[in-house]
Scaffold this active site. Sequence first.
Site, PDB file in Angstrom:
ATOM      1  N   ASP A  69      10.721  58.292 -28.828  1.00 36.65           N
ATOM      2  CA  ASP A  69      10.369  57.364 -29.900  1.00 36.65           C
ATOM      3  C   ASP A  69       9.730  56.093 -29.356  1.00 36.65           C
ATOM      4  O   ASP A  69       9.665  55.870 -28.143  1.00 36.65           O
ATOM      5  CB  ASP A  69      11.619  57.010 -30.715  1.00 36.65           C
ATOM      6  CG  ASP A  69      12.143  58.193 -31.516  1.00 36.65           C
ATOM      7  OD1 ASP A  69      11.358  59.110 -31.813  1.00 36.65           O
ATOM      8  OD2 ASP A  69      13.349  58.199 -31.835  1.00 36.65           O
ATOM      9  N   TYR A  94      19.092  62.383 -20.692  1.00 36.88           N
ATOM     10  CA  TYR A  94      18.810  60.990 -21.035  1.00 36.88           C
ATOM     11  C   TYR A  94      19.855  60.058 -20.429  1.00 36.88           C
ATOM     12  O   TYR A  94      21.002  60.455 -20.187  1.00 36.88           O
ATOM     13  CB  TYR A  94      18.842  60.797 -22.553  1.00 36.88           C
ATOM     14  CG  TYR A  94      17.592  61.230 -23.292  1.00 36.88           C
ATOM     15  CD1 TYR A  94      16.557  60.326 -23.549  1.00 36.88           C
ATOM     16  CD2 TYR A  94      17.445  62.529 -23.745  1.00 36.88           C
ATOM     17  CE1 TYR A  94      15.424  60.713 -24.244  1.00 36.88           C
ATOM     18  CE2 TYR A  94      16.320  62.928 -24.435  1.00 36.88           C
ATOM     19  CZ  TYR A  94      15.304  62.021 -24.687  1.00 36.88           C
ATOM     20  OH  TYR A  94      14.186  62.415 -25.375  1.00 36.88           O
TER      21      TYR A  94
END
Length: 266
Positions: free
Chosen positions: A52, A129
């Site tokens: 994002d 992540y």
Amino acid sequence: MARYFIEVSYKGTEYSGFQIQKNSNSIQAEIEKALSVFFKQKFSLTGASRTDSGVHALQNYFHFDTIPSSQEKKVPDNLQVSDDSYTELDFEKAIYNLNAILPRDILIKNILKVDDKTHCRFNAISREYEYIIYSEKNPFLEDRAYYYPYPLDIGKLMDAAQIILSNNDFTSFSKKNTQVKDFICHIKKSEWEKGNDTLVYRVKSNRFLRGMVKGLVGTMLRVGTGKITLERFRKIIENKDCTKADFSVPPGGLFLMKVQYDFIQE
């Protein structure tokens, strides 16, 4: 036709995200532009893992296809060799020149030839992540971590991370209007680690939903500050209602660390 993977790294602060979007700049748009400038032909990239706006990546991938020179549209002359493949020296030249064209916050790390049926998104076996938090003012972490100067119960954060490992339906941690067939993710790692200046959440899964890592971190921070209990955290997962999760943590602390394939050695 030959297919190639491009391994990339980037700082996402100035970009609207990984994928091309109308009226905004993206990592994909910058790399496609650099490829078009260097190879003098139009490129259309496919991405491995969407990030994002404002999210960073130490490793992500695109793939693209070339057209064999026997067809009407030829392989770019500056990479074409007699057997319709790219040599190691050609890759080095391309990487050097592409990085000279790209903005300073985007790096091409590698280009490798793969089987023409290999897909950088669908053949990835896992993504990993990290989300980084710091509690004392530090200008060198400002755009790469989340400044969170509130007391946290590390034990409760670790317990919450373990609850995540025992679940596989993460409907509650996917933002609304996400167009996916299901919300099943197989989490392989979920842990918090405290360093000298930072607190890091690490999570590894076969896939992630839109906004999922931020939702997990934001909601776990509520556990760590005592705003909700561990049992309430468990219920948020089980109830499959994204309005109960907290997605408010900023994107600057989030890094895509690794996209793994079974045919690429670490």
